[in-house]
Design an enzyme around this catalytic site. Structure first.
Site, PDB file in Angstrom:
ATOM      1  N   LEU A   1       0.824  -1.205   0.000  1.00 38.82           N
ATOM      2  CA  LEU A   1       0.000   0.000   0.000  1.00 38.82           C
ATOM      3  C   LEU A   1       0.857   1.253   0.000  1.00 38.82           C
ATOM      4  O   LEU A   1       1.595   1.512   0.954  1.00 38.82           O
ATOM      5  CB  LEU A   1      -0.927  -0.007   1.222  1.00 38.82           C
ATOM      6  N   GLU A   2       0.748   2.001  -1.100  1.00 39.00           N
ATOM      7  CA  GLU A   2       1.482   3.266  -1.176  1.00 39.00           C
ATOM      8  C   GLU A   2       0.632   4.427  -0.692  1.00 39.00           C
ATOM      9  O   GLU A   2       1.127   5.487  -0.376  1.00 39.00           O
ATOM     10  CB  GLU A   2       1.967   3.507  -2.602  1.00 39.00           C
ATOM     11  N   HIS A   3      -0.664   4.224  -0.698  1.00 39.03           N
ATOM     12  CA  HIS A   3      -1.526   5.231  -0.083  1.00 39.03           C
ATOM     13  C   HIS A   3      -2.696   4.504   0.554  1.00 39.03           C
ATOM     14  O   HIS A   3      -3.307   3.638  -0.057  1.00 39.03           O
ATOM     15  CB  HIS A   3      -2.021   6.258  -1.106  1.00 39.03           C
TER      16      HIS A   3
ATOM     17  N   HIS B   1       6.761   0.265   4.186  1.00 36.09           N
ATOM     18  CA  HIS B   1       7.859   1.216   4.214  1.00 36.09           C
ATOM     19  C   HIS B   1       8.757   0.869   5.400  1.00 36.09           C
ATOM     20  O   HIS B   1       8.370   0.125   6.303  1.00 36.09           O
ATOM     21  CB  HIS B   1       7.319   2.635   4.333  1.00 36.09           C
TER      22      HIS B   1
ATOM     23  N   ARG C   1      10.575  -2.638   3.240  1.00 36.11           N
ATOM     24  CA  ARG C   1      11.300  -2.070   2.098  1.00 36.11           C
ATOM     25  C   ARG C   1      12.305  -1.025   2.570  1.00 36.11           C
ATOM     26  O   ARG C   1      11.941   0.127   2.814  1.00 36.11           O
ATOM     27  CB  ARG C   1      10.296  -1.444   1.113  1.00 36.11           C
TER      28      ARG C   1
END
Ligand SMILES: *[C@@H]1O[C@H](CO)[C@@H](O)[C@H](O)[C@H]1NC(C)=O
Ligand SMILES: *[C@@H]1O[C@H](CO)[C@@H](O)[C@H](O)[C@H]1NC(C)=O
Ligand SMILES: *[C@@H]1O[C@H](CO)[C@@H](O)[C@H](O)[C@H]1NC(C)=O
Length: 300
Positions: free
Chosen positions: A154-156, A190, A213
């Site tokens: 999920l980046e957002h 993240h 990551r």
């Protein structure tokens, strides 16, 4: 036998013995596990060739990058890879003992889970399209191949979204007996703990693996961070934590560590955690060119 009945010196050596016995068991050491992401570049070679390389112990297909929309639509973006042959490729990977997962999310803006209902609808879509569901109206791009897991990348996303509901629903279908199968529930976060995009879901405690990551993030511009590693591994003791790395300097804007650095400076630290899982390599395209995982394989 109560310790208080023993002579003090014996009690001390018994305690020492117990400490020595407990010591080695608390460090994980090597696991040999290498996860790779596949599906971001058309010219990275087929899923089948990724599995046939013998380099990976899990392949995560990316991304299912549209869901939670009104009206409901779903989109699997494999960067132009043809889905013809994916049925056989998936089964080939599984035959080789390499589970194949599907990752949801990614770098696009077309996804969200605003309600529980949207989370349950996504579950139904995943289950009927890629897993054991048999809704006859579902289009199955990989035919009867039954995938092995779902990854959240999920980046957002915000705490108001319902990835926890999705996680719980998926875990109900982690079928360990009978005709069913294990469903590997994973996330790629993240590097800085916590990652609020996926925290609610991770806090259910039911994830099998987290790939942290340590790249493409100002918080980890130099790659791996022992302090953040400690926070992740302590926060989720029942989840295997993976060191996520770029396969070449081109694979990420920042955070690349060469194989020698990973072997000497990172893995010995990471492997002290009892829930160290292995390494996640981003991604197959760059790894195929750099042979990064070939260079680290014997140290993970
Ligand atoms: C959403 O589902 C979760 C888990 O099933 C439940 O705990 C929560 O109360 C639900 N929220 C709403 C707004 O219905
Ligand atoms: C479809 O799946 C459901 C639930 O897993 C099962 O009860 C049912 O028998 C299946 N139907 C067919 C035709 O396989
Ligand atoms: C990748 O590196 C390993 C370890 O150095 C080596 O054994 C292997 O032959 C390499 N593979 C390729 C395709 O270059």
């Amino acid at each position: 036998m109560a310790l208080t009945l023993l002579r003090p010196s014996l009690a001390v050596s018994l305690a020492l013995l117990l400490t020595l016995l407990a010591g080695p068991a608390s460090a994980q050491g090597k696991t040999g596990q290498v996860t790779v992401f596949w599906g971001r570049h058309k010219d990275e070679g087929s899923l089948r060739s990724a599995c046939d390389s013998g380099l990976y112990t899990m392949v995560i297909m990316s991304f299912l990058d549209v869901y939670g929309t009104t009206p409901t639509t779903y989109n699997l973006d494999l960067s132009g890879h043809s889905v013809a042959g994916m049925n056989a490729a998936t089964k080939r990977c599984q035959f080789l003992g390499v589970p194949v997962s599907i990752s949801i999310g990614g770098f696009g803006s077309g996804y969200s889970l605003p309600t529980n209902q949207s989370a349950l609808a996504l579950f139904d879509h995943l289950w009927n399209t890629y897993f054991g569901g048999n809704l006859t109206s579902a289009l199955r791009p990989f035919g009867d191949a039954w995938l092995d897991g779902v990854d959240m990348f999920l980046e957002h996303a915000t705490a108001a979204e319902h990835y926890d509901t999705l996680a719980v629903e998926l875990s109900k279908h982690n079928i360990r007996a009978g005709d069913g199968k294990l469903l590997h529930l994973t996330a790629a976060t993240h590097c800085k703990f916590p990652d609020d995009r996926v925290k609610e879901a991770l806090d259910t405690g039911i994830f099998e693996r987290i790939h942290v990551r340590f790249y493409d993030d100002p918080d980890c511009a130099a790659g791996f961070r022992g302090d953040e590693w400690g926070r992740w591994t302590n926060a989720y003791p029942f989840t295997k934590i993976y060191v996520g790395v770029p396969a070449s300097p081109q694979a990420a804007a920042s955070g690349y560590m060469d194989p020698a650095t990973l072997r000497r400076a990172v893995l010995p630290v990471a492997q002290k955690a009892s829930n160290y899982g292995g390494v996640m390599v981003w991604d197959r395209y760059f790894d195929k060119r750099s042979n990064y995982s070939g260079a680290i394989k014997n140290w993970v």
